[in-house]
Motif scaffolding. Structure first.
Motif, short mmCIF file in Angstrom:
data_model
loop_
_atom_site.label_atom_id
_atom_site.label_comp_id
_atom_site.label_asym_id
_atom_site.label_seq_id
_atom_site.Cartn_x
_atom_site.Cartn_y
_atom_site.Cartn_z
N HIS A 27 52.81 -52.50 77.97
CA HIS A 27 53.42 -51.17 78.08
C HIS A 27 53.09 -50.34 76.84
CE1 HIS A 27 56.32 -48.32 79.68
NE2 HIS A 27 56.89 -48.23 78.50
N ARG A 28 53.21 -50.97 75.68
CA ARG A 28 52.91 -50.26 74.42
C ARG A 28 51.42 -49.96 74.29
NH1 ARG A 28 56.36 -51.61 69.20
NH2 ARG A 28 58.14 -50.44 69.94
N ALA A 29 50.60 -50.97 74.55
CA ALA A 29 49.16 -50.79 74.40
C ALA A 29 48.65 -49.72 75.36
CB ALA A 29 48.44 -52.12 74.65
N SER A 30 49.14 -49.76 76.62
CA SER A 30 48.67 -48.77 77.59
C SER A 30 49.13 -47.38 77.18
CB SER A 30 49.16 -49.11 78.99
OG SER A 30 50.57 -49.17 79.04
N GLY A 31 50.33 -47.29 76.59
CA GLY A 31 50.82 -45.99 76.13
C GLY A 31 49.93 -45.39 75.06
N ILE A 32 49.55 -46.21 74.08
CA ILE A 32 48.67 -45.72 73.01
C ILE A 32 47.31 -45.34 73.59
CG2 ILE A 32 47.44 -46.38 70.90
CD1 ILE A 32 50.37 -45.90 70.42
N GLY B 70 56.70 -42.05 71.82
CA GLY B 70 56.16 -43.39 72.01
C GLY B 70 55.22 -43.80 70.89
N VAL B 71 54.30 -42.92 70.55
CA VAL B 71 53.33 -43.21 69.49
C VAL B 71 54.07 -43.41 68.17
CG1 VAL B 71 51.55 -42.14 68.05
CG2 VAL B 71 51.32 -42.10 70.54
N ARG B 72 55.04 -42.56 67.92
CA ARG B 72 55.82 -42.65 66.69
C ARG B 72 56.53 -44.01 66.59
NH1 ARG B 72 60.90 -41.60 65.94
NH2 ARG B 72 61.70 -41.00 63.89
N ASP B 73 57.15 -44.43 67.68
CA ASP B 73 57.82 -45.74 67.68
C ASP B 73 56.84 -46.86 67.34
OD1 ASP B 73 60.25 -44.73 68.28
OD2 ASP B 73 60.24 -45.28 70.41
N VAL B 74 55.68 -46.82 68.00
CA VAL B 74 54.70 -47.89 67.81
C VAL B 74 54.14 -47.87 66.38
CG1 VAL B 74 52.46 -48.78 68.55
CG2 VAL B 74 54.11 -48.03 70.25
N VAL B 75 53.81 -46.68 65.89
CA VAL B 75 53.23 -46.58 64.54
C VAL B 75 54.26 -47.03 63.50
CG1 VAL B 75 52.39 -44.97 62.78
CG2 VAL B 75 51.56 -44.80 65.13
N LEU B 76 55.53 -46.62 63.66
CA LEU B 76 56.56 -47.02 62.69
C LEU B 76 56.77 -48.54 62.71
CD1 LEU B 76 59.29 -44.22 62.92
CD2 LEU B 76 57.40 -44.46 61.31
N ASP B 77 56.53 -49.16 63.88
CA ASP B 77 56.70 -50.61 63.98
C ASP B 77 55.56 -51.38 63.32
OD1 ASP B 77 59.10 -50.62 65.17
OD2 ASP B 77 58.40 -51.09 67.19
N TYR B 78 54.34 -50.88 63.45
CA TYR B 78 53.19 -51.71 63.06
C TYR B 78 52.43 -51.21 61.84
CZ TYR B 78 54.04 -53.52 67.72
OH TYR B 78 54.64 -54.05 68.82
N VAL B 79 52.57 -49.93 61.48
CA VAL B 79 51.81 -49.43 60.33
C VAL B 79 52.76 -49.29 59.15
CG1 VAL B 79 50.27 -47.63 59.49
CG2 VAL B 79 50.27 -48.21 61.92
N LYS B 80 52.68 -50.22 58.22
CA LYS B 80 53.62 -50.25 57.10
C LYS B 80 53.21 -49.36 55.93
CE LYS B 80 57.53 -52.67 57.13
NZ LYS B 80 57.51 -54.14 57.15
N PRO B 81 51.96 -49.45 55.43
CA PRO B 81 51.62 -48.67 54.21
C PRO B 81 51.89 -47.19 54.44
CG PRO B 81 49.83 -50.16 54.82
CD PRO B 81 50.80 -50.15 55.96
N TYR B 82 52.64 -46.61 53.49
CA TYR B 82 53.16 -45.26 53.65
C TYR B 82 52.08 -44.21 53.94
CZ TYR B 82 56.02 -41.16 52.88
OH TYR B 82 56.67 -39.98 53.04
N LEU B 83 51.02 -44.21 53.10
CA LEU B 83 49.99 -43.18 53.27
C LEU B 83 49.28 -43.31 54.61
CD1 LEU B 83 48.25 -42.65 49.81
CD2 LEU B 83 49.46 -40.98 51.24
N LEU B 84 48.99 -44.58 54.97
CA LEU B 84 48.30 -44.82 56.24
C LEU B 84 49.18 -44.36 57.40
CD1 LEU B 84 45.73 -46.04 57.42
CD2 LEU B 84 46.95 -48.20 57.68
N ARG B 85 50.48 -44.62 57.28
CA ARG B 85 51.44 -44.23 58.32
C ARG B 85 51.44 -42.71 58.49
NH1 ARG B 85 57.65 -46.24 57.94
NH2 ARG B 85 56.83 -48.20 58.77
N VAL B 86 51.50 -42.00 57.37
CA VAL B 86 51.50 -40.53 57.42
C VAL B 86 50.19 -40.03 58.04
CG1 VAL B 86 51.45 -38.43 56.02
CG2 VAL B 86 53.07 -40.25 55.49
N LEU B 87 49.09 -40.70 57.63
CA LEU B 87 47.78 -40.28 58.13
C LEU B 87 47.69 -40.47 59.64
CD1 LEU B 87 44.89 -39.38 57.12
CD2 LEU B 87 44.26 -41.79 57.36
N VAL B 88 48.07 -41.67 60.13
CA VAL B 88 47.97 -41.95 61.56
C VAL B 88 48.87 -41.02 62.37
CG1 VAL B 88 48.34 -43.69 63.35
CG2 VAL B 88 47.28 -44.35 61.20
N LEU B 89 50.11 -40.84 61.88
CA LEU B 89 51.03 -39.95 62.59
C LEU B 89 50.49 -38.52 62.62
CD1 LEU B 89 54.59 -41.14 61.48
CD2 LEU B 89 53.59 -41.28 63.76
#
Lengths: 124, 114
Positions: A27-32, B70-89
């Motif tokens: 679900h997450r991967a497909s969303g991204i 959705g993207v925000r939830d996933v990025v906050l879960d898996y991308v820890k380094p602060y700068l990288l997180r800001v960049l990806v978001l």
């Protein structure tokens, strides 16, 4: 923080991934994946409505074999995301939230999505 | 946006947009499967119909809200380094806002002529 030097064991090969976990990761991967395709979708919408040449060009792009493969993966992602999303909404309302029901619906979602994608692919 | 889209409000927005996206998606897939527009004129006429323009615009607004939460939830879960997180978001935010403005232009232009 209780203790900083407790042993941490994070061997992914020894983790167990129940079907609900696999479905949820899907679900997450497909969303991204679908989010990344949004600009491409908008591009095709723009091209196809720009004029008769643009419309013809769009059909030409969609006729490519690699594009068709991408479209099939997109359709699978979309259906998996949709079905898993509907499942999550039911669980929000405590419907089918039990262990057995949750496992069965997760299995149903994971199997139904690619089957529907194949059916729909043939319909086109 | 990230402050406003946090917590309960984001959770609610995610689900309301999901319901609209789901219903509209079934309509779109049915439309494409049953009577796909065969010519530019048919395609453009469909797009230019006021009901289609409006509901399609609403579809994309829902899509961007839904994708952002959705993207925000996933990025906050898996991308820890602060700068990288800001960049990806930031990349996702700019991509989604840009696509949003772009698709609004496309829908408005399709609605103007024909």
């Amino acid at each position: 923080m209780m203790s900083d030097n407790r042993p941490v064991f994070l061997n992914l090969f020894q983790f167990r991934f129940p079907i609900a976990a696999i479905m949820s990761v899907g679900h997450r991967a497909s969303g991204i994946f679908l989010s990344l395709l949004v600009p491409g979708l908008v591009y095709l919408l723009d091209l196809s409505t720009s004029g008769p040449e643009g419309f013809a060009r769009t059909l030409e792009i969609l006729d490519n074999l690699l594009v068709k493969l991408l479209l099939f993966i997109t359709l699978w992602s979309l259906l998996h995301h949709l079905l898993a999303g509907i499942r999550f909404l039911f669980i929000d309302f405590h419907i089918g939230a039990g262990k057995v029901a949750g496992r069965q619906s997760a299995m149903a979602v994971t199997i139904a999505a690619p089957l529907l994608a194949i059916l729909f692919g043939f319909a086109l | 946006m990230s402050r406003q889209a946090s917590g309960f409000r984001a959770w609610v927005l995610q689900r309301i947009s999901a319901v609209y996206l789901g219903v509209y998606l079934v309509y779109l897939l049915g439309f494409i499967a049953i009577e796909p527009p065969q010519s530019f004129e048919a395609w453009r006429t469909w797009m230019a119909h006021p009901v289609v323009s409006f509901t399609l615009l609403l579809f994309f607004v829902s899509l961007f809200v839904h994708a952002w939460v959705g993207v925000r939830d996933v990025v906050l879960d898996y991308v820890k380094p602060y700068l990288l997180r800001v960049l990806v978001l930031s990349v996702f935010a700019f991509g989604l806002i840009g696509s949003g403005l772009w698709v609004a232009k496309v829908i408005f232009l399709a609605g103007q002529t024909v």
